[in-house]
Design a protein around this motif. Structure first.
Motif, PDB file in Angstrom:
ATOM      1  N   GLY A 268       5.871 -41.891  -1.150  1.00 30.46           N
ATOM      2  CA  GLY A 268       4.454 -41.686  -1.450  1.00 30.46           C
ATOM      3  C   GLY A 268       4.205 -40.242  -1.830  1.00 30.46           C
TER       4      GLY A 268
ATOM      5  N   THR B  11       0.803 -37.044  -0.397  1.00 29.18           N
ATOM      6  CA  THR B  11       0.198 -37.552   0.830  1.00 29.18           C
ATOM      7  C   THR B  11      -0.058 -36.395   1.796  1.00 29.18           C
TER       8      THR B  11
ATOM      9  N   SER C  13       1.153 -44.834  -4.960  1.00 30.31           N
ATOM     10  CA  SER C  13       2.010 -44.635  -3.788  1.00 30.31           C
ATOM     11  C   SER C  13       1.274 -43.990  -2.616  1.00 30.31           C
ATOM     12  N   ALA C  14       0.415 -43.011  -2.884  1.00 33.57           N
ATOM     13  CA  ALA C  14      -0.318 -42.367  -1.791  1.00 33.57           C
ATOM     14  C   ALA C  14      -1.247 -43.368  -1.112  1.00 33.57           C
TER      15      ALA C  14
ATOM     16  N   VAL D  77       0.788 -45.588   1.237  1.00 31.42           N
ATOM     17  CA  VAL D  77       1.084 -44.923   2.508  1.00 31.42           C
ATOM     18  C   VAL D  77      -0.172 -44.882   3.380  1.00 31.42           C
TER      19      VAL D  77
ATOM     20  N   ARG E 289       9.543 -36.897  -0.155  1.00 30.32           N
ATOM     21  CA  ARG E 289       8.410 -37.818  -0.281  1.00 30.32           C
ATOM     22  C   ARG E 289       8.687 -39.186   0.354  1.00 30.32           C
TER      23      ARG E 289
ATOM     24  N   LEU F  94       7.942 -49.373  -1.119  1.00 26.32           N
ATOM     25  CA  LEU F  94       6.753 -48.986  -1.874  1.00 26.32           C
ATOM     26  C   LEU F  94       6.336 -50.067  -2.859  1.00 26.32           C
TER      27      LEU F  94
END
Length: 488
Positions: free
Chosen positions: A57, A60, A106-107, A110, A134, A468
């Motif tokens: 991610g 983040t 991705s963020a 998470v 990451r 992910l």
């Protein structure tokens, strides 16, 4: 056959790994009337529950970096290799679009796990092929895959609209008759449900379908033999079971990248069962935290290069003797790496896959290698293989290291992940058209997420991106299927 249960407003999810559980969660959050999850195994979790390195991610709040991590997309494109640069402009655009969707989401993925599901993802490591740290995991003793699956499944079981059926293998997708398509052609038939077997009983359930049944790395005599016969004889981290891709191609789904199979460089070789074809994965985070690979006591590669490159460096050497194709390579962690990966190391020691030795007990070649690597890790000399991230390596290269204990285990390349699968679009609809087709042709009523899909990772998947993609595309698939169910 038993009569169909529920009605067309039910979302059907096939497969209970992270992609399937995430799709079920998203469908319920999107106000699906009900979700039925069908799993052919006796227990839920699939391969996801065994995931040990973490989930990617960026950017983040857990990343302790002075500058925002903006290179995830470019790292992924680079890792995906030549398939991304297809001569077909449309195909290249669609592949890069899926990668952008993966990395841009991705963020949020998470955040979903950390904030809504309560998963600890506070530890961040840099894995091979990444230009920054990451890959997120927890600080506790539970590996990330097991923690995510357990918590997400627990959340789902609190919802009365959710029903999990294990030992229930889908054997057919139910479809409507063909309907007229543009220019007199026929569009794919709409999927209206599934037929499944549980014990000796056949049943069916109606509704839109999300397929999340995983890859085919364990299908040694089936899909793997068909698409990558050269990998015959390699051990695997996957249970020996057949892929379920045929169910999708039977309703017109297009397959892509089926020859793209990822070899993971480090599957543990159990000293008590060297010739077992099923291996425990030696998590990539062990190298991310500083671990090194040795052949006859010497390093031979930057351990944080891509999985493809590290695997090739091993497989270019002469394999050992025996019925399996496997190599005599050691994985070594110093006290700093062992401490940081303590929960993993304790499990591997319990399984007899890692053992401890004092540096003074090692042969002179290995001790010399440790001295050179330790000097590079402490920035006294450049690393001979160009490695720049050394995790939590603590040895300094001096005589004071002699009384320190290191952890050592034998590893070998293993088939691990299949990048190929059914073609999808950015709505996770399964396509009956190829990625370079002028017009997309989704199969109505059918979505897919996770390792069953292709076209995202190209030649090589970055470590941490399997969990992910399960979350990113599972959420989309579940939301889309729920919208379809509500419209019925």
């Amino acid at each position: 056959m038993a009569s169909a249960v529920r009605d067309g407003r039910t979302v059907i999810v096939v497969g209970s790994g992270l992609a399937g559980l995430t799709a079920a969660s998203a469908a319920l959050q999107s106000n699906a009337n009900a979700v039925v999850l069908l799993e052919r195994a006796a227990k839920p979790g699939g391969n996801s529950i065994k995931a040990s390195s973490g989930i990617n991610g960026a950017p983040t709040r857990f990343q302790l970096q002075s500058h925002p991590d903006t290179a995830f997309f470019s790292d992924t494109v680079k890792s995906a290799g030549k398939r991304i640069y297809s001569e077909a402009t449309l195909e290249q655009t669609r592949r890069k679009g899926l990668i952008k969707l993966l990395t841009d989401s991705s963020a949020a993925a998470v955040d979903f796990l950390a904030n809504e599901i309560g998963v600890d993802l506070s530890v961040v490591t840099q894995l091979g092929g990444h230009s920054a740290a990451r890959t997120h995991r927890g600080a506790g003793r539970t590996p990330p895959g097991a923690d995510i699956i357990t918590r997400l499944l627990g959340e789902l079981r609190q919802d009365s609209r959710f029903e999990l059926k294990t030992d229930s293998e889908v054997i057919r997708l139910l479809s409507s008759s063909h309907s007229p398509g543009p220019a007199g052609s026929s569009s794919p038939p709409a999927i209206i449900g599934v037929e499944y077997r549980s014990g000796n009983e056949l049943s069916s359930v109606a509704g839109p379908v999300v397929f999340a049944t995983g890859g085919f790395a364990g299908d040694a005599d089936g899909l793997l033999a068909k698409h990558r016969p050269d990998l015959s004889g390699l051990p695997s981290t996957n249970e020996p079971r057949s892929g379920m891709h045929r169910l999708l191609t039977d309703v017109g789904a297009q397959l892509v990248d089926m020859d793209s199979v990822q070899i993971h460089p480090t599957g543990f070789v159990d000293p008590l069962s060297r010739d077992s074809p099923l291996k425990f994965l030696a998590a990539e985070m062990l190298r991310g935290e500083g671990g090194i690979l040795l052949h006859n006591g010497r390093r031979f590669v930057d351990e944080l290069d891509t999985r493809e490159h590290v695997s090739r460096a091993i497989m270019d050497m002469e394999p050992g003797s025996g019925p399996l194709k496997q190599w005599d390579v050691q994985l070594l962690l110093d006290p700093g790496a062992c401490q940081t990966a303590a929960s993993h190391v304790a499990f591997y020691e319990w399984k007899g896959l890692l053992s401890r030795k004092k540096v003074s007990e090692l042969d002179e070649t290995t001790r010399s290698t440790l001295r050179d690597y330790s000097l590079a890790a402490t920035k006294q000399i450049p690393d001979v293989f160009g490695r720049t991230s050394f995790g939590h390596w603590a040895l300094t290269g001096g005589h004071e290291d002699d009384d320190q204990e290191v952890c050592i285990g034998w590893v070998t390349p293993v088939t691990h992940f299949t990048m190929g699968g059914v073609a999808i679009n950015d709505k996770c609809q399964v396509l009956s058209s190829s990625l370079d087709a002028e017009t997309e042709a989704p199969v109505p009523g059918l979505w897919a997420a996770g390792e069953i899909t292709g076209g995202i990772h190209g030649d090589n998947r970055l470590g941490g991106s399997s969990l992910l993609e399960c979350v990113v595309f599972g959420r989309i698939a579940g939301e889309q299927a729920a919208a379809e169910a509500r419209s019925n």
